[in-house]
Design an enzyme around this catalytic site. Structure first.
Site, short mmCIF file in Angstrom:
data_model
loop_
_atom_site.label_atom_id
_atom_site.label_comp_id
_atom_site.label_asym_id
_atom_site.label_seq_id
_atom_site.Cartn_x
_atom_site.Cartn_y
_atom_site.Cartn_z
N HIS A 199 -20.95 28.12 -5.08
CA HIS A 199 -19.52 28.32 -4.90
C HIS A 199 -19.11 29.76 -5.16
O HIS A 199 -19.80 30.53 -5.81
CB HIS A 199 -18.72 27.38 -5.80
CG HIS A 199 -19.00 27.50 -7.26
ND1 HIS A 199 -20.16 27.07 -7.85
CD2 HIS A 199 -18.26 28.03 -8.28
CE1 HIS A 199 -20.13 27.30 -9.14
NE2 HIS A 199 -18.99 27.88 -9.44
N HIS B 125 -19.18 15.52 -6.74
CA HIS B 125 -18.76 15.97 -8.06
C HIS B 125 -17.25 16.15 -8.11
O HIS B 125 -16.66 16.69 -7.18
CB HIS B 125 -19.37 17.34 -8.38
CG HIS B 125 -20.83 17.32 -8.69
ND1 HIS B 125 -21.32 16.99 -9.92
CD2 HIS B 125 -21.90 17.62 -7.92
CE1 HIS B 125 -22.65 17.08 -9.89
NE2 HIS B 125 -23.02 17.45 -8.69
N GLU C 94 -15.63 33.34 -14.37
CA GLU C 94 -16.30 32.38 -15.23
C GLU C 94 -17.24 33.10 -16.20
O GLU C 94 -18.24 33.69 -15.78
CB GLU C 94 -17.11 31.38 -14.40
CG GLU C 94 -16.28 30.60 -13.38
CD GLU C 94 -17.14 29.70 -12.51
OE1 GLU C 94 -18.36 29.57 -12.79
OE2 GLU C 94 -16.61 29.13 -11.54
N HIS D 293 -22.27 32.23 -6.73
CA HIS D 293 -23.27 31.80 -7.72
C HIS D 293 -23.49 30.30 -7.58
O HIS D 293 -22.87 29.63 -6.77
CB HIS D 293 -22.84 32.15 -9.14
CG HIS D 293 -21.51 31.60 -9.55
ND1 HIS D 293 -20.31 32.08 -9.08
CD2 HIS D 293 -21.18 30.57 -10.39
CE1 HIS D 293 -19.31 31.41 -9.60
NE2 HIS D 293 -19.81 30.47 -10.38
N HIS E 34 -19.64 35.43 -13.96
CA HIS E 34 -19.50 35.40 -12.52
C HIS E 34 -18.03 35.67 -12.23
O HIS E 34 -17.17 34.81 -12.45
CB HIS E 34 -19.94 34.03 -11.96
CG HIS E 34 -21.34 33.67 -12.35
ND1 HIS E 34 -21.68 32.43 -12.85
CD2 HIS E 34 -22.48 34.40 -12.34
CE1 HIS E 34 -22.98 32.41 -13.12
NE2 HIS E 34 -23.48 33.60 -12.81
#
Length: 439
Positions: A323, A280, A329, A360, A354
């Protein structure tokens, strides 16, 4: 934004060759609206020239509104922020048909101080009534408005914007506006930044095209009213509300030009990019708008979306990896299902936070499904739109967000990650050890 519109509602209302003639056409007043200091570098400088029937200064003294009697949760005990490392998720926030735009703002989280022009605030809004003969503005910062339900007919000093779910709107600091609800109740999210302004992210190696393109942002055109009855102007000033009266409409700008103005954007026009080999890219590849901090490459606030898109990477776990992040976030869901949260707890009009370094990632069910999925090209997010307000600041949560709204899911961690089990193959492995060197 980089565009600098020129717009007039009456022929000849814009002066030619200068900004402030001695006697503007049609008996108008000249007013300069500055979004940056006069001496900001040219590429950062934001200002507009307005030609209006009466200047914005023509009003009574502002008087403080007693917030203890207001349904708005901005600066009372409800807004005191608590910084905690726990992952937090909220059920969908309620509609409220009893209030208008101003009184439907509820602070959920934030950091910093508008007095020092440092930080941000995150709100949810819910309203069911039109604003009356009044205008609202924030002296604290720029509002990035993300409707989740309903239609906002926003009348600003510089013209009108009709904003629907799956669109966003930015109203810069100081611009006066009112919100009408042509289709009834509305609900959504707001990120207010106390410093700087939102801008398009740099594209770097991506090149000249991709993500959000400048041509797709829409600015209002000049549109004025003639009304000499009493109006109110409500100011948000250091998270307090003040009100002044005046004997004419605030919406009397006949012409304007410049690069400091409200604008809207259709999220469906975002051009997603991604990997076509393996792994990704970082989620920053989905940034629509960014408000930079004083540290190069680090954002006070990034507005990131996760729209419908194709995943084609080879030998790659499809949802985001687990991560821990140097950024906080705050996520919301406008519609549909988010592909990394398939358990049902993250729903449209809900949210999650988060915080900095809070671990998370996919919930247990999403991990199991992705680990066993056939790795073929796949369209994800059809009918869905998730977004994220991401900030380098440690974000605190208000009392309203933690308790009063009664939407916190107290089983979020237990439901999402406690069910994860070790997958390590112990057969033939030593109980402990290390290879004793570096690779």
């Amino acid at each position: 934004m980089a565009l600098a519109p020129t717009t007039k509602a009456v022929a000849g209302a814009l002066p030619v060759g200068q900004n402030s003639p001695q006697n503007p056409a049609h008996g108008l007043y000249t007013e300069k609206l500055s979004g940056t200091s006069f001496t900001a570098p040219r590429h950062d400088n934001q200002q507009s020239w307005l030609y209006r029937i009466l200047p914005a200064a023509a009003h009574s003294d502002f008087e403080e509104i007693d917030m203890s009697t207001s349904r708005t949760h901005l600066s009372s005990e409800e807004s005191r922020l608590r910084q905690i490392p726990n992952q937090i998720r909220w059920d969908p926030f309620d509609f409220d048909d009893t209030v208008d735009w101003v009184h439907g703002l509820n602070l959920v989280a934030g950091a910093g101080d508008p007095v020092l022009k440092r930080g941000l605030a995150i709100y949810v809004f819910a309203a069911g009534k039109d604003m009356g003969k009044e205008a609202f503005y924030s002296a604290d910062g720029d509002f990035l408005i993300v409707p989740q339900h309903g239609v906002l007919d926003i009348q600003t000093e510089l013209g009108r914007l009709l904003v629907r779910a799956n669109e966003i709107c930015v109203i810069p600091r100081g611009i006066r506006y009112r919100v009408m609800l042509p289709e009834g109740q509305v609900r959504g999210y707001i990120c207010e930044i106390f410093q700087g302004h939102f801008q398009l992210p740099e594209l770097g190696p991506i090149g000249s095209n991709g993500l959000a393109n400048p041509r797709d942002f829409q600015a209002p055109v000049a549109s004025y009213d003639r009304d000499e009855t009493e109006w109110k102007v409500i100011a948000k000033f250091n998270n307090e509300l003040f009100v002044a009266t005046q004997d004419h409409t605030p919406f009397d700008v006949v012409a304007w030009h410049g690069n400091y103005y409200p604008f809207k954007y259709d999220l469906g026009r975002f051009n997603t990019l991604g990997s076509i080999s393996y792994d990704h890219p970082d989620p920053s590849i989905f940034t629509v708008l960014s408000a930079p901090s004083d540290t190069v490459g680090t954002a006070l606030a990034d507005f990131v979306i996760f729209p419908p898109r194709w995943l084609v990477a080879e030998n790659t776990f499809r949802p985001p990896w687990y991560h821990r992040n140097n950024m906080s976030e705050f996520m919301g869901l406008i519609a549909g299902d988010y592909d990394a949260k398939i358990g049902g707890g993250f729903r449209p009009a809900g949210a999650s936070l988060h915080n900095i370094m809070s671990a998370h990632g996919p919930d247990a069910r999403a991990h199991e499904a992705a680990s066993n999925a056939e790795l073929a090209p796949q369209k994800v997010g059809s009918g869905s739109m998730a977004f994220m307000f991401e900030s380098y600041l440690m974000v605190g949560v208000s009392k309203w967000g933690l308790k009063t709204c009664q939407k916190v899911q107290h089983d979020y961690n237990a439901e999402s990650w406690t069910p994860l089990r070790s997958r390590f193959d112990y057969d033939g492995m030593p109980k402990s050890g290390a290879d004793g060197g570096f690779q």
